[in-house]
Design an enzyme around this catalytic site. Structure first.
Site, PDB file in Angstrom:
ATOM      1  N   HIS A 119      -4.214   3.449   6.413  1.00  0.00           N
ATOM      2  CA  HIS A 119      -4.723   3.943   5.137  1.00  0.00           C
ATOM      3  C   HIS A 119      -6.185   4.369   5.288  1.00  0.00           C
ATOM      4  O   HIS A 119      -6.617   5.334   4.650  1.00  0.00           O
ATOM      5  CB  HIS A 119      -4.601   2.876   4.051  1.00  0.00           C
ATOM      6  CG  HIS A 119      -3.219   2.688   3.526  1.00  0.00           C
ATOM      7  ND1 HIS A 119      -2.567   3.637   2.758  1.00  0.00           N
ATOM      8  CD2 HIS A 119      -2.348   1.651   3.652  1.00  0.00           C
ATOM      9  CE1 HIS A 119      -1.361   3.191   2.416  1.00  0.00           C
ATOM     10  NE2 HIS A 119      -1.206   1.987   2.952  1.00  0.00           N
ATOM     11  N   ASP A 126       1.718   4.913   0.535  1.00  0.00           N
ATOM     12  CA  ASP A 126       2.659   4.000  -0.118  1.00  0.00           C
ATOM     13  C   ASP A 126       3.218   4.737  -1.329  1.00  0.00           C
ATOM     14  O   ASP A 126       2.448   5.241  -2.162  1.00  0.00           O
ATOM     15  CB  ASP A 126       1.966   2.726  -0.576  1.00  0.00           C
ATOM     16  CG  ASP A 126       1.428   1.894   0.585  1.00  0.00           C
ATOM     17  OD1 ASP A 126       1.902   2.081   1.716  1.00  0.00           O
ATOM     18  OD2 ASP A 126       0.534   1.066   0.345  1.00  0.00           O
ATOM     19  N   GLU A 183       8.189  -2.744   4.950  1.00  0.00           N
ATOM     20  CA  GLU A 183       7.792  -2.323   3.610  1.00  0.00           C
ATOM     21  C   GLU A 183       8.490  -1.006   3.282  1.00  0.00           C
ATOM     22  O   GLU A 183       8.146   0.031   3.857  1.00  0.00           O
ATOM     23  CB  GLU A 183       6.271  -2.142   3.529  1.00  0.00           C
ATOM     24  CG  GLU A 183       5.490  -3.418   3.826  1.00  0.00           C
ATOM     25  CD  GLU A 183       3.988  -3.178   3.864  1.00  0.00           C
ATOM     26  OE1 GLU A 183       3.560  -1.997   3.906  1.00  0.00           O
ATOM     27  OE2 GLU A 183       3.239  -4.162   3.856  1.00  0.00           O
ATOM     28  N   HIS A 186       6.084   2.042   2.510  1.00  0.00           N
ATOM     29  CA  HIS A 186       4.982   2.441   3.395  1.00  0.00           C
ATOM     30  C   HIS A 186       5.464   3.357   4.513  1.00  0.00           C
ATOM     31  O   HIS A 186       6.380   3.014   5.266  1.00  0.00           O
ATOM     32  CB  HIS A 186       4.338   1.180   4.006  1.00  0.00           C
ATOM     33  CG  HIS A 186       3.176   1.464   4.899  1.00  0.00           C
ATOM     34  ND1 HIS A 186       1.882   1.139   4.568  1.00  0.00           N
ATOM     35  CD2 HIS A 186       3.102   2.049   6.117  1.00  0.00           C
ATOM     36  CE1 HIS A 186       1.074   1.508   5.552  1.00  0.00           C
ATOM     37  NE2 HIS A 186       1.806   2.072   6.500  1.00  0.00           N
TER      38      HIS A 186
END
Length: 206
Positions: A119, A126, A183, A186
């Site tokens: 990020h 996300d 996740e 993500h």
């Protein structure tokens, strides 16, 4: 001999010359490329696992140009299926990563800012699906749910939640992103870990 001496001197001077700094990667506001992108930047609110607002008001979904290009490809692929993309997190300044680390210095939940997160590089996003009119669709878990139910391999939950997870995965991987197996929300730009960690503010100076 004079030519040789001159060449040697030139090479010596070039070797001692300071190297030009590599240009910093430009970040793009994803909404300028994907007008129907829905923003739900959770860290600009208190509705997140930290229970604190760590992004300033006016935070934007900034990403590297390659990330935005791929995200647009995914959005274009999803639109005919009746879906739009909603983003929870995009680029994150390194300064914010340090603030998050102060609140929760736990790898697996928050990346160590000394190493940086994808990020922080503008190479991770996300996100989830919404319908064309912006309505939520069911996913296996809420955003930032750190349980096995958030894993891509999770076989529980409802058939609808698993189907939506797969629709998102196919669109994102079809655009060249790589999923985070733990996740469902993500996705990373390929090779993102080799990119520089950035600390560009969310809003322009002045």
């Amino acid at each position: 001999m004079l030519f040789s001496t001159g060449l040697t001197l030139t090479l010596t001077l070039l070797a001692g010359a300071p190297k030009a700094a590599a240009p910093k990667p430009e970040l793009v506001d994803a909404t300028t490329v994907i007008p129907d992108l829905v923003l739900d930047l959770r860290y600009a609110t208190k509705d997140n696992f930290l229970k604190r607002q760590v992004y300033p008001d006016g935070a934007r979904c900034l990403l590297l140009p390659d990330s935005v290009k791929r995200l647009k490809e995914a959005a274009d692929a999803l639109r005919p299926q009746g879906y739009r993309l909603k983003v929870y997190d995009c680029y994150r300044p390194r300064a914010v990563q340090y603030e998050m680390w102060k609140i929760l210095p736990k790898p697996g939940y928050v990346a160590d800012p000394r190493k940086g997160s994808n990020h922080n590089r503008g190479g991770a996003v996300d996100l989830t699906l919404v319908t064309k009119d912006g309505a939520e669709v069911e996913m296996p878990t809420p955003f930032d749910d750190f349980t096995p139910a958030a894993h891509h391999g999770y076989a529980g939950g409802t058939p609808a939640s698993r189907e939506h997870r797969e629709v998102l995965r196919k669109a994102m991987e079809g655009a060249g992103f790589q999923r985070n197996k733990m996740e469902w929300w993500h996705y990373d730009l390929p090779g993102a870990t080799k990119l520089p960690v950035l600390d560009v503010p969310f809003t322009p100076a002045g």
